[in-house]
Write a protein that holds these residues in place. Structure first.
Motif, PDB file in Angstrom:
ATOM      1  N   VAL A 168       0.853  -1.184   0.000  1.00  0.00           N
ATOM      2  CA  VAL A 168       0.000   0.000   0.000  1.00  0.00           C
ATOM      3  C   VAL A 168       0.892   1.237   0.000  1.00  0.00           C
ATOM      4  O   VAL A 168       1.648   1.464   0.950  1.00  0.00           O
ATOM      5  N   ASP A 169       0.829   2.004  -1.072  1.00  0.00           N
ATOM      6  CA  ASP A 169       1.634   3.202  -1.328  1.00  0.00           C
ATOM      7  C   ASP A 169       3.112   2.838  -1.534  1.00  0.00           C
ATOM      8  O   ASP A 169       3.555   1.734  -1.202  1.00  0.00           O
ATOM      9  N   THR A 170       3.858   3.791  -2.100  1.00  0.00           N
ATOM     10  CA  THR A 170       5.241   3.477  -2.485  1.00  0.00           C
ATOM     11  C   THR A 170       6.261   4.471  -1.943  1.00  0.00           C
ATOM     12  O   THR A 170       7.442   4.398  -2.289  1.00  0.00           O
ATOM     13  N   GLY A 171       5.822   5.426  -1.091  1.00  0.00           N
ATOM     14  CA  GLY A 171       6.761   6.422  -0.571  1.00  0.00           C
ATOM     15  C   GLY A 171       7.217   7.382  -1.652  1.00  0.00           C
ATOM     16  O   GLY A 171       6.618   7.466  -2.728  1.00  0.00           O
ATOM     17  N   THR A 231      -3.323   4.811  -2.176  1.00  0.00           N
ATOM     18  CA  THR A 231      -4.432   5.471  -1.471  1.00  0.00           C
ATOM     19  C   THR A 231      -4.815   6.766  -2.183  1.00  0.00           C
ATOM     20  O   THR A 231      -5.968   7.174  -2.189  1.00  0.00           O
ATOM     21  N   HIS A 232      -3.800   7.452  -2.754  1.00  0.00           N
ATOM     22  CA  HIS A 232      -4.008   8.655  -3.553  1.00  0.00           C
ATOM     23  C   HIS A 232      -2.696   8.933  -4.263  1.00  0.00           C
ATOM     24  O   HIS A 232      -1.722   8.192  -4.087  1.00  0.00           O
ATOM     25  N   PHE A 233      -2.635  10.007  -5.058  1.00  0.00           N
ATOM     26  CA  PHE A 233      -1.486  10.205  -5.939  1.00  0.00           C
ATOM     27  C   PHE A 233      -0.552  11.325  -5.497  1.00  0.00           C
ATOM     28  O   PHE A 233       0.236  11.808  -6.305  1.00  0.00           O
ATOM     29  N   HIS A 234      -0.611  11.791  -4.249  1.00  0.00           N
ATOM     30  CA  HIS A 234       0.391  12.766  -3.800  1.00  0.00           C
ATOM     31  C   HIS A 234       1.784  12.143  -3.956  1.00  0.00           C
ATOM     32  O   HIS A 234       1.951  10.934  -3.800  1.00  0.00           O
ATOM     33  N   HIS A 235       2.789  13.025  -4.253  1.00  0.00           N
ATOM     34  CA  HIS A 235       4.072  12.485  -4.707  1.00  0.00           C
ATOM     35  C   HIS A 235       4.794  11.654  -3.665  1.00  0.00           C
ATOM     36  O   HIS A 235       5.613  10.808  -4.005  1.00  0.00           O
ATOM     37  N   ASP A 236       4.475  11.880  -2.371  1.00  0.00           N
ATOM     38  CA  ASP A 236       5.144  11.071  -1.354  1.00  0.00           C
ATOM     39  C   ASP A 236       4.482   9.685  -1.209  1.00  0.00           C
ATOM     40  O   ASP A 236       4.841   8.910  -0.323  1.00  0.00           O
ATOM     41  N   HIS A 237       3.548   9.391  -2.087  1.00  0.00           N
ATOM     42  CA  HIS A 237       2.934   8.054  -2.124  1.00  0.00           C
ATOM     43  C   HIS A 237       3.205   7.356  -3.461  1.00  0.00           C
ATOM     44  O   HIS A 237       3.106   6.131  -3.545  1.00  0.00           O
ATOM     45  N   THR A 238       3.544   8.165  -4.496  1.00  0.00           N
ATOM     46  CA  THR A 238       3.771   7.595  -5.833  1.00  0.00           C
ATOM     47  C   THR A 238       5.245   7.598  -6.249  1.00  0.00           C
ATOM     48  O   THR A 238       5.581   7.008  -7.270  1.00  0.00           O
ATOM     49  N   GLY A 239       6.107   8.275  -5.457  1.00  0.00           N
ATOM     50  CA  GLY A 239       7.505   8.463  -5.868  1.00  0.00           C
ATOM     51  C   GLY A 239       8.277   7.163  -6.027  1.00  0.00           C
ATOM     52  O   GLY A 239       9.298   7.118  -6.717  1.00  0.00           O
ATOM     53  N   HIS A 277      -9.698   9.770  -2.524  1.00  0.00           N
ATOM     54  CA  HIS A 277      -8.779   9.075  -1.607  1.00  0.00           C
ATOM     55  C   HIS A 277      -9.456   7.800  -1.069  1.00  0.00           C
ATOM     56  O   HIS A 277     -10.630   7.815  -0.729  1.00  0.00           O
ATOM     57  N   VAL A 278      -8.689   6.709  -1.020  1.00  0.00           N
ATOM     58  CA  VAL A 278      -9.231   5.465  -0.457  1.00  0.00           C
ATOM     59  C   VAL A 278      -8.349   4.986   0.686  1.00  0.00           C
ATOM     60  O   VAL A 278      -7.157   5.310   0.750  1.00  0.00           O
ATOM     61  N   SER A 279      -8.946   4.232   1.599  1.00  0.00           N
ATOM     62  CA  SER A 279      -8.186   3.543   2.631  1.00  0.00           C
ATOM     63  C   SER A 279      -8.296   2.047   2.385  1.00  0.00           C
ATOM     64  O   SER A 279      -9.227   1.583   1.728  1.00  0.00           O
ATOM     65  N   VAL A 280      -7.321   1.308   2.917  1.00  0.00           N
ATOM     66  CA  VAL A 280      -7.291  -0.138   2.720  1.00  0.00           C
ATOM     67  C   VAL A 280      -7.585  -0.801   4.060  1.00  0.00           C
ATOM     68  O   VAL A 280      -6.907  -0.528   5.058  1.00  0.00           O
ATOM     69  N   VAL A 281      -8.613  -1.644   4.077  1.00  0.00           N
ATOM     70  CA  VAL A 281      -8.975  -2.357   5.297  1.00  0.00           C
ATOM     71  C   VAL A 281      -8.493  -3.801   5.170  1.00  0.00           C
ATOM     72  O   VAL A 281      -8.683  -4.436   4.133  1.00  0.00           O
ATOM     73  N   VAL A 282      -7.824  -4.268   6.224  1.00  0.00           N
ATOM     74  CA  VAL A 282      -7.323  -5.640   6.250  1.00  0.00           C
ATOM     75  C   VAL A 282      -7.920  -6.325   7.468  1.00  0.00           C
ATOM     76  O   VAL A 282      -7.617  -5.945   8.603  1.00  0.00           O
ATOM     77  N   ARG A 283      -8.785  -7.311   7.227  1.00  0.00           N
ATOM     78  CA  ARG A 283      -9.332  -8.049   8.365  1.00  0.00           C
ATOM     79  C   ARG A 283      -8.377  -9.191   8.677  1.00  0.00           C
ATOM     80  O   ARG A 283      -8.332 -10.216   7.998  1.00  0.00           O
ATOM     81  N   GLY A 284      -7.560  -8.972   9.697  1.00  0.00           N
ATOM     82  CA  GLY A 284      -6.556  -9.958  10.090  1.00  0.00           C
ATOM     83  C   GLY A 284      -7.174 -10.990  11.027  1.00  0.00           C
ATOM     84  O   GLY A 284      -8.389 -11.155  11.090  1.00  0.00           O
ATOM     85  N   ASP A 285      -6.298 -11.667  11.751  1.00  0.00           N
ATOM     86  CA  ASP A 285      -6.772 -12.711  12.655  1.00  0.00           C
ATOM     87  C   ASP A 285      -7.080 -12.081  14.009  1.00  0.00           C
ATOM     88  O   ASP A 285      -6.184 -11.822  14.794  1.00  0.00           O
ATOM     89  N   GLY A 286      -8.330 -11.781  14.241  1.00  0.00           N
ATOM     90  CA  GLY A 286      -8.745 -11.210  15.520  1.00  0.00           C
ATOM     91  C   GLY A 286      -8.595  -9.710  15.610  1.00  0.00           C
ATOM     92  O   GLY A 286      -8.975  -9.105  16.614  1.00  0.00           O
ATOM     93  N   VAL A 287      -8.027  -9.099  14.595  1.00  0.00           N
ATOM     94  CA  VAL A 287      -7.866  -7.651  14.619  1.00  0.00           C
ATOM     95  C   VAL A 287      -7.955  -7.124  13.184  1.00  0.00           C
ATOM     96  O   VAL A 287      -7.609  -7.820  12.234  1.00  0.00           O
TER      97      VAL A 287
END
Ligand SMILES: [Zn+2]
Length: 278
Positions: A60-63, A116-124, A202-212
């Motif tokens: 999720v995102d690339t910095g 999550t979105h295309f601001h440069h600190d997420h797509t760089g 903008h989107v968020s990523v939901v991860v249903r893990g094991d118990g959390v």
């Protein structure tokens, strides 16, 4: 077995007025506040998140990229890029080398990159993924292209020439307070929810893990303090929409034990290590 790992890809500094906008202040006034503000927050981490899931590894995102600090990389005509945010990424801190250090080959070992979105600190860091699926919301992509994108914190002129994201519309079922969703995995344990405000689409990523449950919030909020206080940031073009998103995230977290993971929150490593829910 599902796990989430935070990967720090350098640091970002911003004005205090960007991290937290003034209540009652409109979108334009918030930008003025940022330019006037003399106070910088301490350098904040730029996180990407690695999700390990039976169907594959998802990033999720690339910095950002080390090239951000090379003269000429950032456009001078928009002083926000050069004067109001300072990005520091060493070559070895980019997401590619970080994954290599974890024994992972981006091309072979990452099922898909989710933005999550295309601001440069997420797509760089996209350059490291020419052979991967890149998943993004259609709305986020459309508003981030061309001049419009360049006025809103994106650097479409720096996107890799091969970039053709798999564009998704969030038209899946409602999830708790979120009116829609989009499944990423067949088992439905990783999915996208709409969290507009900081940026349109903008989107968020939901991860249903094991118990959390893990809520990878991108920049929907910069940290859990602003989330609790329902404070919109200084760069949103729609503060009311941002606040509605913050309320939805809080409602969601009240419905199931949820670890909140914003992309620039220094509390992330500790929260992940301790499984600390909101
Ligand atoms: Zn952002």
């Amino acid at each position: 077995m599902i796990s989430v790992t935070a990967i720090e890809t350098g640091k970002a500094r911003m004005k205090t007025a960007q991290r937290t906008g003034r209540d009652g202040r409109g979108a334009f006034g918030r930008k003025i506040d940022i330019f006037r503000d003399k106070a910088w927050v301490d350098p904040l981490p730029i996180y990407a998140f690695l999700i390990e899931h039976p169907e594959g590894r998802f990033l999720v995102d690339t910095g950002d990229t080390w090239r951000n600090s090379v003269p000429g990389y950032l456009p001078r005509w928009n002083p926000f890029f050069t004067k109001e945010v300072i990005i520091k990424v060493a070559p070895g801190e980019e997401i590619g080398p970080r994954l290599n250090a974890m024994g992972l080959d981006p091309a072979r070992d990452i099922e898909a990159v989710i933005l999550t979105h295309f601001h440069h600190d997420h797509t760089g860091g996209l350059d490291h993924f020419p052979h991967n699926r890149i998943i993004a919301s259609r709305e986020s992509y459309e508003v981030s292209r061309g001049l419009k994108g360049m006025l809103m914190g994106c650097l479409p002129q720096r996107w890799p020439i091969w970039l053709k994201p798999e564009l998704v519309d969030l038209n899946g079922p409602a999830v708790g307070p979120f009116p829609a969703s989009h499944p990423i995995t067949r088992d439905g344990r990783i999915f996208l929810v709409p969290t507009p405000g900081h940026a349109p689409g903008h989107v968020s990523v939901v991860v249903r893990g094991d118990g959390v449950t893990y809520f990878l919030a991108g920049d929907a909020t910069y940290d859990d303090v602003n989330l609790r206080a329902e404070k919109a940031d200084g760069v949103t073009n729609n503060p009311d929409l941002s606040v509605r998103t913050l309320r939805a995230i809080k409602l969601f977290a009240a419905g199931e034990p949820t670890v909140i993971l914003p992309a620039h929150d220094p509390g992330v490593p500790q929260r992940l290590a301790a499984g600390m829910t909101f």
